[in-house]
Design a protein around this motif. Structure first.
Motif, PDB file in Angstrom:
ATOM      1  N   UNK A  28     -40.595  34.794  -4.262  1.00 46.20           N
ATOM      2  CA  UNK A  28     -39.332  34.961  -5.055  1.00 46.20           C
ATOM      3  C   UNK A  28     -39.387  35.130  -6.688  1.00 46.20           C
ATOM      4  N   UNK A  29     -39.056  36.359  -7.463  1.00 41.35           N
ATOM      5  CA  UNK A  29     -39.201  36.720  -9.154  1.00 41.35           C
ATOM      6  C   UNK A  29     -38.340  35.374  -9.607  1.00 41.35           C
ATOM      7  N   UNK A  30     -38.551  35.856 -11.179  1.00 39.54           N
ATOM      8  CA  UNK A  30     -37.526  35.099 -12.140  1.00 39.54           C
ATOM      9  C   UNK A  30     -36.588  35.829 -12.227  1.00 39.54           C
ATOM     10  N   UNK A  31     -35.061  34.831 -12.321  1.00 36.33           N
ATOM     11  CA  UNK A  31     -34.104  35.099 -12.653  1.00 36.33           C
ATOM     12  C   UNK A  31     -34.333  35.568 -14.154  1.00 36.33           C
ATOM     13  N   UNK A  32     -33.154  36.205 -14.861  1.00 31.97           N
ATOM     14  CA  UNK A  32     -33.534  37.156 -16.029  1.00 31.97           C
ATOM     15  C   UNK A  32     -32.358  35.840 -16.751  1.00 31.97           C
ATOM     16  N   UNK A  33     -32.568  34.882 -17.975  1.00 32.43           N
ATOM     17  CA  UNK A  33     -31.755  33.722 -18.881  1.00 32.43           C
ATOM     18  C   UNK A  33     -31.006  34.995 -19.661  1.00 32.43           C
ATOM     19  N   UNK A  34     -29.949  33.953 -19.869  1.00 33.13           N
ATOM     20  CA  UNK A  34     -29.123  34.965 -21.146  1.00 33.13           C
ATOM     21  C   UNK A  34     -30.042  35.075 -22.367  1.00 33.13           C
ATOM     22  N   UNK A  35     -29.504  36.375 -23.095  1.00 39.95           N
ATOM     23  CA  UNK A  35     -29.893  36.914 -24.320  1.00 39.95           C
ATOM     24  C   UNK A  35     -30.156  35.716 -24.970  1.00 39.95           C
ATOM     25  N   UNK A  36     -31.269  35.831 -26.824  1.00 39.15           N
ATOM     26  CA  UNK A  36     -31.178  35.021 -27.546  1.00 39.15           C
ATOM     27  C   UNK A  36     -29.575  34.799 -28.378  1.00 39.15           C
ATOM     28  N   UNK A  37     -28.961  34.052 -28.807  1.00 37.47           N
ATOM     29  CA  UNK A  37     -27.679  34.437 -29.723  1.00 37.47           C
ATOM     30  C   UNK A  37     -27.117  33.590 -30.132  1.00 37.47           C
ATOM     31  N   UNK A  38     -25.896  33.808 -30.442  1.00 34.47           N
ATOM     32  CA  UNK A  38     -24.775  32.773 -30.867  1.00 34.47           C
ATOM     33  C   UNK A  38     -23.760  32.406 -29.595  1.00 34.47           C
ATOM     34  N   UNK A  39     -23.791  31.125 -29.028  1.00 36.13           N
ATOM     35  CA  UNK A  39     -22.944  31.008 -27.379  1.00 36.13           C
ATOM     36  C   UNK A  39     -21.612  29.391 -28.258  1.00 36.13           C
ATOM     37  N   UNK A  40     -20.480  30.205 -27.682  1.00 37.43           N
ATOM     38  CA  UNK A  40     -20.107  29.229 -27.777  1.00 37.43           C
ATOM     39  C   UNK A  40     -19.149  28.369 -26.756  1.00 37.43           C
ATOM     40  N   UNK A  41     -19.177  26.687 -26.854  1.00 33.19           N
ATOM     41  CA  UNK A  41     -18.760  26.414 -25.259  1.00 33.19           C
ATOM     42  C   UNK A  41     -17.480  25.614 -25.862  1.00 33.19           C
ATOM     43  N   UNK A  42     -16.488  27.071 -25.394  1.00 33.76           N
ATOM     44  CA  UNK A  42     -15.105  26.847 -25.731  1.00 33.76           C
ATOM     45  C   UNK A  42     -14.006  26.381 -25.969  1.00 33.76           C
ATOM     46  N   UNK A  43     -13.217  25.463 -26.252  1.00 34.43           N
ATOM     47  CA  UNK A  43     -12.083  24.689 -26.159  1.00 34.43           C
ATOM     48  C   UNK A  43     -10.917  25.551 -24.924  1.00 34.43           C
ATOM     49  N   UNK A  44     -10.203  25.413 -24.447  1.00 28.30           N
ATOM     50  CA  UNK A  44      -9.365  25.489 -23.594  1.00 28.30           C
ATOM     51  C   UNK A  44      -7.735  24.941 -23.717  1.00 28.30           C
ATOM     52  N   UNK A  45      -7.131  25.906 -23.831  1.00 27.33           N
ATOM     53  CA  UNK A  45      -5.992  25.000 -24.943  1.00 27.33           C
ATOM     54  C   UNK A  45      -5.140  24.785 -23.642  1.00 27.33           C
ATOM     55  N   UNK A  46      -4.186  23.989 -24.025  1.00 31.55           N
ATOM     56  CA  UNK A  46      -3.082  23.800 -22.830  1.00 31.55           C
ATOM     57  C   UNK A  46      -1.375  23.378 -23.291  1.00 31.55           C
ATOM     58  N   UNK A  47      -0.690  24.243 -22.642  1.00 35.72           N
ATOM     59  CA  UNK A  47       0.927  24.199 -23.151  1.00 35.72           C
ATOM     60  C   UNK A  47       1.686  22.652 -22.767  1.00 35.72           C
ATOM     61  N   UNK A  48       2.677  22.544 -23.200  1.00 35.87           N
ATOM     62  CA  UNK A  48       3.666  21.568 -23.227  1.00 35.87           C
ATOM     63  C   UNK A  48       3.868  21.092 -22.018  1.00 35.87           C
ATOM     64  N   UNK A  49       3.200  21.486 -20.863  1.00 35.61           N
ATOM     65  CA  UNK A  49       3.632  21.528 -19.550  1.00 35.61           C
ATOM     66  C   UNK A  49       2.341  20.487 -19.145  1.00 35.61           C
ATOM     67  N   UNK A  50       1.140  20.809 -20.441  1.00 41.56           N
ATOM     68  CA  UNK A  50      -0.606  19.965 -19.785  1.00 41.56           C
ATOM     69  C   UNK A  50      -0.547  21.348 -18.628  1.00 41.56           C
ATOM     70  N   UNK A  51      -0.678  21.990 -18.821  1.00 35.36           N
ATOM     71  CA  UNK A  51      -1.260  23.500 -18.080  1.00 35.36           C
ATOM     72  C   UNK A  51      -1.647  24.308 -18.995  1.00 35.36           C
ATOM     73  N   UNK A  52      -2.893  24.849 -18.118  1.00 31.88           N
ATOM     74  CA  UNK A  52      -3.592  25.845 -19.271  1.00 31.88           C
ATOM     75  C   UNK A  52      -3.041  26.551 -19.917  1.00 31.88           C
ATOM     76  N   UNK A  53      -2.717  27.100 -20.898  1.00 33.30           N
ATOM     77  CA  UNK A  53      -1.805  27.979 -22.193  1.00 33.30           C
ATOM     78  C   UNK A  53      -2.642  29.152 -21.777  1.00 33.30           C
ATOM     79  N   UNK A  54      -2.011  30.353 -20.413  1.00 33.88           N
ATOM     80  CA  UNK A  54      -3.388  31.436 -20.621  1.00 33.88           C
ATOM     81  C   UNK A  54      -3.207  32.304 -22.203  1.00 33.88           C
ATOM     82  N   UNK A  55      -1.918  32.417 -22.323  1.00 33.68           N
ATOM     83  CA  UNK A  55      -1.895  33.189 -24.348  1.00 33.68           C
ATOM     84  C   UNK A  55      -3.016  32.746 -25.227  1.00 33.68           C
TER      85      UNK A  55
END
Length: 312
Positions: free
Chosen positions: A1-28
């Motif tokens: 089995x050949x080696x899978x490729x890593x993600x390319x070098x660079x800037x990555x962000x562990x993004x925060x997730x936003x919630x609305x007043x009902x404690x649900x995901x705030x998609x917009x």
């Protein structure tokens, strides 16, 4: 089995997730945040890392956050921006399930925490067994997430990570331990084309680049994507002196963010400085007070935020 490729070098962000007043995901608001990060020049977005409150969300919510991220990027001309999924769970079975769901939702790689609920059983041998089993069954390449703060103090050493790196489907690591010596041992042992080694904090961004790090996956990128992208560009151009000037600010700014209150602090600063979202977090986390956010006015972080808004 050949080696899978890593993600390319660079800037990555562990993004925060936003919630609305009902404690649900705030998609917009999630879409607005992803778009600002992409326009800021990030290489990729980590969805459901620790800053994304992954352990507080259902499988459906985790998939929704991933799909929203991939769709937002694609719809706005950022098809080449990488999406990595945090797939940590407390059992091997659920972790594999999350990896499969991540692929379906549009992620190209998975970042996997070591389980920590049954700490006495998490020996080096069992940790290696766990990550190998996940990688065997994951439909996307996996990366090892080393973050002692959220794994009951489990801190994988460089020998353990190097052993795991031999697996054809394990392609990198995020070292939120901030240990540059460990990072250097890995980069000087493993080929960068097969195994990407990222620091998990901006305070060691340039020091990690100096010893072969692949870039950064850092929480402060949520606030400062343009600043990080500018630093990385300066580095690639060989302008180490100017890159170090920004790094000298980041080492203070990163520390200030941690002192303010982590995830809640990030969200509260984003709301104040960029005009979207709120500081809501899902319990048992608690939001950060406005007084703490207002206290940033005379700090190095305020200087970095001014740079971000001035487009560097």
């Amino acid at each position: 089995m050949s080696k899978s490729a890593p993600p390319p070098p660079g800037i990555y962000v562990p993004a925060v997730v936003f919630l609305n007043e009902n404690d649900e995901l705030d998609i917009p608001t999630i879409r607005a945040h992803i778009l600002r990060l992409a326009k800021g020049g990030v290489t990729g977005i980590l969805v459901q890392g620790s800053n994304g409150e992954a352990q507080h969300l259902s499988h459906a919510e985790r998939s929704l956050a991933l799909r929203t991220t991939r769709e937002t990027l694609d719809a706005n001309g950022f098809k080449d921006t990488i999406v990595i999924a945090g797939t940590g769970a407390q059992s091997t079975r659920e972790t594999i399930e999350l990896c499969r769901e991540a692929k379906e939702a549009g992620a190209s790689h998975a970042l996997v925490l070591s389980p920590s609920t049954w700490l006495p059983h998490m020996t080096k041998e069992n940790i290696i067994r766990f990550h190998r089993a996940v990688a065997d069954s994951s439909p996307i390449p996996t990366m090892i997430y080393n973050f002692p703060v959220v794994t009951a103090g489990i801190d994988l050493d460089s020998d353990t990570i190097a052993t795991l790196a031999k697996h054809p489907n394990i392609v990198g690591t995020k070292l939120s331990c901030g240990n540059v010596g460990k990072l250097h041992r890995l980069t000087s042992t493993l080929p960068a084309s097969e195994f990407a080694v990222f620091p998990g904090t901006s305070e060691v961004f340039v020091p990690s680049l100096l010893v072969g790090g692949a870039g950064v996956i850092g929480a402060s990128v949520n606030l400062l994507p343009k600043v990080h992208s500018r630093l990385y560009q300066l580095w690639k151009e060989g302008n180490t002196e100017e890159a170090l000037k920004i790094q000298a600010l980041l080492v203070h700014g990163d520390w200030i963010v941690k002192q303010i209150g982590g995830i809640g602090g990030l969200k509260a600063i984003i709301t104040k400085e960029f005009g979207y979202g709120s500081g809501r977090v899902r319990g048992p986390l608690v939001p950060v007070t406005q007084e703490k956010v207002d206290a940033l006015a005379q700090t190095k972080l305020a200087e970095l935020l001014a740079m971000e808004k001035d487009n560097i």
